[in-house]
Every structure is written in C-alpha cells, then in structure tokens.
Design an enzyme around this catalytic site. Structure first.
Site, PDB file in Angstrom:
ATOM      1  N   PRO A 190       7.869  -5.556   4.668  1.00  0.00           N
ATOM      2  CA  PRO A 190       7.051  -4.487   4.097  1.00  0.00           C
ATOM      3  C   PRO A 190       6.970  -3.252   4.976  1.00  0.00           C
ATOM      4  O   PRO A 190       6.315  -2.285   4.614  1.00  0.00           O
ATOM      5  CB  PRO A 190       5.673  -5.141   3.963  1.00  0.00           C
ATOM      6  N   TYR A 238       0.466  -3.486  11.296  1.00  0.00           N
ATOM      7  CA  TYR A 238       1.439  -4.568  11.196  1.00  0.00           C
ATOM      8  C   TYR A 238       1.709  -4.992  12.630  1.00  0.00           C
ATOM      9  O   TYR A 238       2.165  -4.185  13.450  1.00  0.00           O
ATOM     10  CB  TYR A 238       2.737  -4.086  10.547  1.00  0.00           C
ATOM     11  N   ARG A 291      -4.968   4.437   6.228  1.00  0.00           N
ATOM     12  CA  ARG A 291      -5.312   4.030   4.865  1.00  0.00           C
ATOM     13  C   ARG A 291      -6.445   4.892   4.331  1.00  0.00           C
ATOM     14  O   ARG A 291      -6.964   5.770   5.015  1.00  0.00           O
ATOM     15  CB  ARG A 291      -5.707   2.542   4.870  1.00  0.00           C
ATOM     16  N   ASP A 309       0.803  -1.231   0.000  1.00  0.00           N
ATOM     17  CA  ASP A 309       0.000   0.000   0.000  1.00  0.00           C
ATOM     18  C   ASP A 309       0.834   1.277   0.000  1.00  0.00           C
ATOM     19  O   ASP A 309       0.427   2.281  -0.551  1.00  0.00           O
ATOM     20  CB  ASP A 309      -0.971   0.015   1.204  1.00  0.00           C
TER      21      ASP A 309
HETATM   22  C1  LIG Z   1      -0.120 -12.166  -0.040  1.00  0.00           C
HETATM   23  C2  LIG Z   1       0.804 -10.995  -0.134  1.00  0.00           C
HETATM   24  C3  LIG Z   1       0.772 -10.037   0.868  1.00  0.00           C
HETATM   25  C4  LIG Z   1       1.587  -8.928   0.803  1.00  0.00           C
HETATM   26  N1  LIG Z   1       1.504  -8.007   1.793  1.00  0.00           N
HETATM   27  C5  LIG Z   1       2.241  -6.891   1.707  1.00  0.00           C
HETATM   28  C6  LIG Z   1       2.117  -5.886   2.667  1.00  0.00           C
HETATM   29  O1  LIG Z   1       1.382  -6.027   3.631  1.00  0.00           O
HETATM   30  N2  LIG Z   1       2.861  -4.744   2.502  1.00  0.00           N
HETATM   31  C7  LIG Z   1       3.730  -4.590   1.458  1.00  0.00           C
HETATM   32  O2  LIG Z   1       4.388  -3.544   1.329  1.00  0.00           O
HETATM   33  N3  LIG Z   1       3.890  -5.549   0.545  1.00  0.00           N
HETATM   34  C8  LIG Z   1       3.164  -6.686   0.641  1.00  0.00           C
HETATM   35  N4  LIG Z   1       3.315  -7.652  -0.284  1.00  0.00           N
HETATM   36  C9  LIG Z   1       4.360  -7.489  -1.295  1.00  0.00           C
HETATM   37  C10 LIG Z   1       3.918  -6.613  -2.420  1.00  0.00           C
HETATM   38  O3  LIG Z   1       2.695  -7.078  -2.907  1.00  0.00           O
HETATM   39  C11 LIG Z   1       5.006  -6.635  -3.481  1.00  0.00           C
HETATM   40  O4  LIG Z   1       6.235  -6.148  -2.935  1.00  0.00           O
HETATM   41  C12 LIG Z   1       4.751  -5.826  -4.699  1.00  0.00           C
HETATM   42  O5  LIG Z   1       3.453  -5.973  -5.128  1.00  0.00           O
HETATM   43  C13 LIG Z   1       5.723  -6.273  -5.780  1.00  0.00           C
HETATM   44  O6  LIG Z   1       5.215  -6.088  -7.053  1.00  0.00           O
HETATM   45  P1  LIG Z   1       5.530  -7.123  -8.206  1.00  0.00           P
HETATM   46  O7  LIG Z   1       4.815  -6.598  -9.390  1.00  0.00           O
HETATM   47  O8  LIG Z   1       6.979  -7.348  -8.312  1.00  0.00           O
HETATM   48  O9  LIG Z   1       4.938  -8.521  -7.739  1.00  0.00           O
HETATM   49  P2  LIG Z   1       3.439  -8.958  -7.371  1.00  0.00           P
HETATM   50  O10 LIG Z   1       2.650  -7.820  -6.888  1.00  0.00           O
HETATM   51  O11 LIG Z   1       3.559 -10.141  -6.512  1.00  0.00           O
HETATM   52  O12 LIG Z   1       2.834  -9.358  -8.778  1.00  0.00           O
HETATM   53  C14 LIG Z   1       3.156 -10.555  -9.417  1.00  0.00           C
HETATM   54  C15 LIG Z   1       2.071 -10.876 -10.417  1.00  0.00           C
HETATM   55  O13 LIG Z   1       2.488 -12.012 -11.146  1.00  0.00           O
HETATM   56  C16 LIG Z   1       1.408 -12.921 -11.231  1.00  0.00           C
HETATM   57  N5  LIG Z   1       1.987 -14.275 -11.355  1.00  0.00           N
HETATM   58  C17 LIG Z   1       2.643 -14.963 -10.417  1.00  0.00           C
HETATM   59  N6  LIG Z   1       3.046 -16.147 -10.933  1.00  0.00           N
HETATM   60  C18 LIG Z   1       2.636 -16.168 -12.220  1.00  0.00           C
HETATM   61  C19 LIG Z   1       2.759 -17.114 -13.271  1.00  0.00           C
HETATM   62  N7  LIG Z   1       3.386 -18.271 -13.092  1.00  0.00           N
HETATM   63  N8  LIG Z   1       2.205 -16.814 -14.458  1.00  0.00           N
HETATM   64  C20 LIG Z   1       1.550 -15.636 -14.656  1.00  0.00           C
HETATM   65  N9  LIG Z   1       1.413 -14.712 -13.696  1.00  0.00           N
HETATM   66  C21 LIG Z   1       1.958 -14.963 -12.491  1.00  0.00           C
HETATM   67  C22 LIG Z   1       0.612 -12.724  -9.961  1.00  0.00           C
HETATM   68  O14 LIG Z   1      -0.729 -13.141 -10.138  1.00  0.00           O
HETATM   69  C23 LIG Z   1       0.742 -11.223  -9.758  1.00  0.00           C
HETATM   70  O15 LIG Z   1      -0.294 -10.514 -10.371  1.00  0.00           O
HETATM   71  C24 LIG Z   1       2.489  -8.778  -0.258  1.00  0.00           C
HETATM   72  C25 LIG Z   1       2.538  -9.737  -1.267  1.00  0.00           C
HETATM   73  C26 LIG Z   1       1.697 -10.840  -1.228  1.00  0.00           C
HETATM   74  C27 LIG Z   1       1.745 -11.848  -2.330  1.00  0.00           C
END
Ligand SMILES: Cc1cc2nc3c(=O)[nH]c(=O)nc-3n(C[C@H](O)[C@H](O)[C@H](O)COP(=O)(O)OP(=O)(O)OC[C@H]3O[C@@H](n4cnc5c(N)ncnc54)[C@H](O)[C@@H]3O)c2cc1C
Length: 603
Positions: A329, A248, A240, A47
């Site tokens: 996070p 947290y 928020r 967030d």
């Molecule tokens: C359950 C959860 C809780 C979180 N809680 C927090 C929090 O409280 N605070 C915070 O700061 N950060 C949190 N995070 C971390 C935060 O979401 C990430 O740091 C941030 O979103 C990173 O962005 P990203 O695009 O690299 O990865 P992500 O946001 O993880 O995006 C990855 C994308 O890839 C897709 N994907 C995954 N595997 C595949 C595949 N094999 N084929 C096709 N698509 C795929 C997923 O569906 C997703 O849409 C959390 C993450 C998760 C998963």
C-alpha cells in the site's frame, strides 16, 4: 426459495464495487450490490487518492466532496541516516511531478469516507447496498460459446447465484439469475475462488505495521508525505484528515515470527499500536514522537504481489479490484487501481447490456486492466524494495541510496499518479492518425485544458464537458469558423456526419445524443464568433461550442490547439471514450475512419 432476475449482481461494496454501482445507478439497469459486512468501513484501510482518480471522481461529480472532506498533500520529503546517528533531511519535492494533472497534489480520505461518496450518490437513484449478504453458490454451467451465453440480453438458465442473508432467520436464501456478476469482494475474493481463478505471483518477506493516530512531535515534516530511512528501520509518514497522521512502519526481522508461513497471514494479536509507535519514535530520532489520545486504527500485514490469471469467465463473471491484484500500500495505489478497474468496466457493461456493443467489448477490460495490474506489480517490486531495504551507510555500502529512491519516484510518477496510464492499441484504441493531434496521445486520458464558452465567455475546463455519463464525446477542433478556412471544412463535416452512412446514424440507436455528445472548439476570437455560426449538428446546446481563447480576466484559456498538437488550420476530430480516454483521432476529412472505429465494436 425466493428467485429474482437482475442485469448485474455486484458482490462486494468496497471502492471497486461501489464505483461500478454508482456509474450504472439511475441509467435504467437492474443492478444489485451485496456485501457481507453489516456496516461499512469506519476507519483506516486504504486512504491515498491519486491525481487521475481525482479527475475520475470529478467526472462523476464527486471531487468537490473529496476536496471538502479529504486532506491535500503537496509535498514529499526524504530523510536518511545523518552523521550523528539520527536522521537528517535530504530533500523536499512536490508530491506530484505530472504537469498536466488537473489537481496537482495527492489526497487522503479514509476508505469508508470515500465509499460514502458513492453510497450517497447512488441513494437518490434508488440503489442501496444490501448488507449482511453473502453468495453461497455460483454456478455457470452452460456450454462455453453457447448461443445463450453469447446473448447479453439472456439470463442464462445454467447461471445462478444463491445469496444468503446473514441477518435473517427465515427465508434467508434466494436464487438470483443475473446476466452478469461482478466480484469485487477483495483480496480473499470468494467469487475468484468459486471460479477457480488462480493468482500469479507470491508474497514478499516485508512485514509492515500501519497506525493512524494524532501525533505529539517536533518532527517538521509531519504534514508531508515523508520517506524515512534510518539505521533503526524505515517509516513512511502520510498526513491524514485534520491533524491525524498515518505511519507505515517496517517491522524488524524479529517480528517476522508473527507470520504464519502456511497462510502468509500475520498474527495481529502479537503486535500492538504502542509497539508500532515506539518503533517509529526510535526511527525518528533526534525528533520525539508520542501519541495524543487513543490510536484511531492500526493493522499489521505482509505484502503480497499477485495478479489474477484472468479477470473474467465467459465474459459473464468478472472480477475487479483487490480480487484481481494485490500489492503493497505504500505507493497509495490500492483504492485507485480498484476504482480504475471498474471505471474502465462500467461503460462497457452498459453498452453490452443495452445491446449497443458486442460482448467482445468486455474483453478490452481484461486486456487494459490486467496489463495495468502487471505493470503495477513491477512498479511495486521496485518501490517496496527501495522502501524496505536498508539505507546505504558506511556499514552497508550495498544499501539503498537516496538518489535511487528519488529516481524511482520521478521515473514512476506518471504511473503512480495514474496520469500516465496508456492503454494499448485495440478495437477501442486506434492511433492510425496520431499525427493530427500529436500531443493528445491515443490511449491516454484527455488532457485537461480551459476553453471559453462562445455564448457566455465563461472559461470551462474541458474535463467538465466530458462527464462519465456513458456517452462517447466527439470533440471537433476547427480553424476560425468566421472565415472560409474553418467554415468550409466544418460544413463538409456536418454533411458527412448527418449522412445515413455516418456512425451517428448507424450507431445512434434512434437518437444519437443518447450515445454521442458532440463538442466544437474553434480557433476564432472570443468576441467575433457566435455559437450559432456552426452547423446545427455541432450545437445540441449553446454550451457545446467553445473557442480556444483567453478569458476576460486574461488568467485562463488559450493555447489549446498547441497543447494538443493540433494544427489550427487543419483541425482534428477527437473521440473521447466514456471513461475519459482518447479512443482515436482523425483529420476532419476522414470521417470514414471514425465510422470504421465504431464499426469495430458497436452494433
Ligand atoms: C484490513 C485491511 C487493511 C488495509 N490497509 C490498507 C492500507 O493501509 N493502505 C492501503 O492503501 N490499502 C489498504 N488495504 C487495501 C485496500 O483496502 C484495498 O486495496 C482497496 O480497498 C481495494 O478495494 P476493493 O473494492 O477491491 O476491495 P475491498 O476494499 O477489500 O472491498 C471488498 C468488499 O467486499 C466485501 N466482501 C468480501 N467478501 C465477501 C463475500 N464473500 N460476500 C460479500 N461481500 C464480501 C467486503 O466486506 C468489502 O466490503 C487494506 C485492506 C484490508 C482488508
């Protein structure tokens, strides 16, 4: 099986993948974005959005929407155990300590909301996320260094991805021949594993719960980002959107049995949001805390602090975001670091795909962003320990002091806000002439400052003249152009820039304005100069000529040369990269050094 060719296949439509997709959408590339999820994130996850990310979003025209939909956080508060057993406030501070931040606050918007900024911006440009789609095969079997691999225009024959469409029963598989693949598929990245890229680092023993809910409380700092250390544990309060609040909550040693030691995953089934709020209420004493209505989102997790050993394979398959780095996070870095990665990468891919730059330009992505990720992990180790450690009390004289927490907050303010990120010297960061713009640090982002349009006297922040449109910005600072002190060197510079040997001609690909945007800022007085006073090469449009003077209301503008450390008599040329970072600076009579800078990576 159906077969298709694309320039770039992005696997994973989180913040990182979408930043890249939006940056390249509508710019003539054949880009596809796939994601395994049937729908986007609807609540929770990341967030926090930091000041540098605000500036980046603004460079894509997305900041106004964040200001409308997100919540601004202007204050931090710190609490420690008090003498009566409950907590007491130690200090309140500004949420951001960086004086040059254009938006001096942090913001919160839930991850799905932020992702929608990109999805909605891409749609009119004809790019949509293809959902319920996963890769099943990723092959790159061409010989390392083969001419085919080194040609960015080629779809290497031995490079293919098989996609499976989970929502189809027939023809559910297709072969995609991509020039480049970007794996932005999160912390458990399939792409990273398929390429055998290892993660360096490990997991901490800190287990945290996160819960988003509407609080009923008499705690006065519920609308500040508040760090609370108590004898019962620690929590971080994050305001928020609307009246929503995120907590947290550090789980106690008893809860460590929730962690599977083999996989380092937490068994969420054994925790509950009610228990998290109950733990938080105990920590918050003497204040009370209850939940209004249903909890919006919650999770429990263990912190991993890891960085991928490399961010690319043969410069053809790249990974970004959580696929490359994971950390706690609590400093609100996840989305920011991930979007920062692909903001850094997108323009480099654009230059290579257009045949404007050598493939080696892509190496600067890993050099710049892996160093950043390593620094992030080091910062996270200090920050998480301060957060998760027990507070100093009479019983724990080796516990964490408030001074240590506040000291770290101040020390790392430049890094955590993103404002202080500095990329090291490389083919795209050349600080040879740093002295001629001593406060505009080469490798850091351009400092925002208000200048005045010469033509209509409107004040404008220079960041709004540096959009992320994949062009380099050549910003010429010059003395008063209504006198010979400014006019003579500017005429000389115009001759040099329009000569055959100049980088504008050599790397302009037929129309230098496709590659370079040129701005001219003079120290002349607002009402004594016309935009037509500068040679034609500096005024492709009237809005490109500015003065360093105050606006008619006397509220903004002026002092820009001093802010940037540029001598108003000598001037300087400032090259701003397409991602808003200062690439190089040079005196007005050293165009050959700017030529050399671009010769280092442009074709
Ligand atoms: C359950 C959860 C809780 C979180 N809680 C927090 C929090 O409280 N605070 C915070 O700061 N950060 C949190 N995070 C971390 C935060 O979401 C990430 O740091 C941030 O979103 C990173 O962005 P990203 O695009 O690299 O990865 P992500 O946001 O993880 O995006 C990855 C994308 O890839 C897709 N994907 C995954 N595997 C595949 C595949 N094999 N084929 C096709 N698509 C795929 C997923 O569906 C997703 O849409 C959390 C993450 C998760 C998963």
């Amino acid at each position: 099986m159906q077969e298709s060719n694309v320039d770039l296949l992005i696997i994973g439509a989180g913040p990182s993948g979408l930043m890249c997709a939006n940056a390249l959408a509508g710019r003539g590339f054949n880009v596809r974005v796939v994601d395994k999820r049937a729908v986007g994130v609807v609540a929770g996850q990341a967030d926090g959005i930091q000041p540098r990310t605000h500036e980046i979003l603004q460079s894509y025209g997305l900041m106004e929407r964040l200001l409308r939909e997100g919540v601004e956080i202007h204050r931090n508060a710190f609490y420690n155990p008090g003498p009566s057993g409950g907590i007491e406030r130690i200090e309140r501070t500004a949420a951001i300590s960086q004086p040059t931040a254009r938006y001096p606050f942090t913001m919160c918007r839930h991850q799905g909301g932020t992702e929608n900024f990109f999805i909605d911006a891409m749609r009119p440009k004809g790019l949509e996320v293809e959902r319920s789609t996963v890769p099943t095969v990723l092959e790159l079997s061409a010989d390392s260094g083969s001419s085919e691999l080194r040609d960015p225009a080629a779809h290497p024959v031995k490079f293919q991805v098989v996609l499976q469409h989970l929502d189809r029963t027939e023809n559910d598989r297709e072969v995609v021949h991509a020039k480049f693949v970007l794996g932005t598929d999160g912390a458990h990245s399939w792409v990273r594993k398929a390429m055998g890229i290892k993660m360096d680092g490990g997991h901490t023993e800190f287990v945290w719960g996160v819960v988003d809910f509407f609080p009923d409380t008499d705690f006065p700092d519920i609308r500040a980002r508040t760090v609370i250390h108590s004898v019962h544990g620690s929590i971080l309060v994050v305001p928020r959107e609307g009246d929503l609040v995120r907590l947290y909550v550090q789980l106690s040693d008893v809860d460590l049995k929730l962690v599977d030691k083999q996989t380092n995953r937490v068994d969420k089934g054994q925790a509950s949001p009610e228990k998290l709020i109950e733990t938080a209420a105990k920590i918050l004493q003497p204040y009370y805390l209850r939940a209004f209505g249903d909890v919006q989102w919650w999770t429990v997790y263990i912190i991993g602090q890891r960085v991928a050993e490399k961010f690319s394979v043969e410069d053809r398959i790249l990974i970004a975001g959580d696929a490359c780095h994971t950390h706690s996070p609590k400093a609100g870095q996840g989305m920011n670091a991930s979007m920062g990665d692909t903001h850094n990468l997108a323009w480099k891919l654009a230059y290579v795909l257009r045949g404007w730059a050598d493939m080696s330009l892509l190496r600067t992505y890993e050099a710049e962003r892996r160093k950043f990720a390593q620094d992030l992990i080091e910062f996270d180790k200090v920050w998480s320990t301060l957060f998760s450690g027990k507070p100093r009390t009479a019983q724990h004289d080796d516990g964490v002091t408030h001074e240590a927490t506040l000291g770290a907050f101040r020390k790392f303010g430049g890094f955590s806000s993103g404002i202080g990120i500095r990329y090291a010297t490389s083919i795209i960061v050349d600080n040879k002439h740093q002295d001629c713009a001593s406060k505009l640090i080469v490798g850091e982002r351009m400092i925002p400052h208000v200048f005045i349009h010469t033509a209509d006297a409107k004040p404008v922040n220079i960041h709004d003249l540096l959009p992320a449109d994949t062009r380099f910005k050549i910003v010429v600072f010059v003395a008063d152009v209504t006198t010979d002190v400014g006019a003579v060197p500017l005429r000389g510079l115009a001759e040099r820039l329009t000569a055959e040997s100049s980088f504008l001609r050599r790397f302009g690909h037929g129309n230098h304005l496709d590659v370079f945007d040129i701005l001219c800022i003079t120290s002349a007085e607002r009402d004594k100069v016309d935009y037509t006073d500068v040679p034609e090469v500096f005024r492709s449009h009237w809005s490109k000529v500015l003065v360093d003077d105050v606006d008619y209301a006397g509220r903004s503008g002026g002092g820009g040369f001093a802010t940037y450390g540029i001598d108003p008599k000598s001037g300087a040329i400032v090259v701003v990269r397409p991602d808003g970072y200062v690439g190089t600076v040079a005196p007005l009579d050293r165009v050959e050094d700017i030529d050399a800078y671009f010769s280092g990576f442009m074709l």
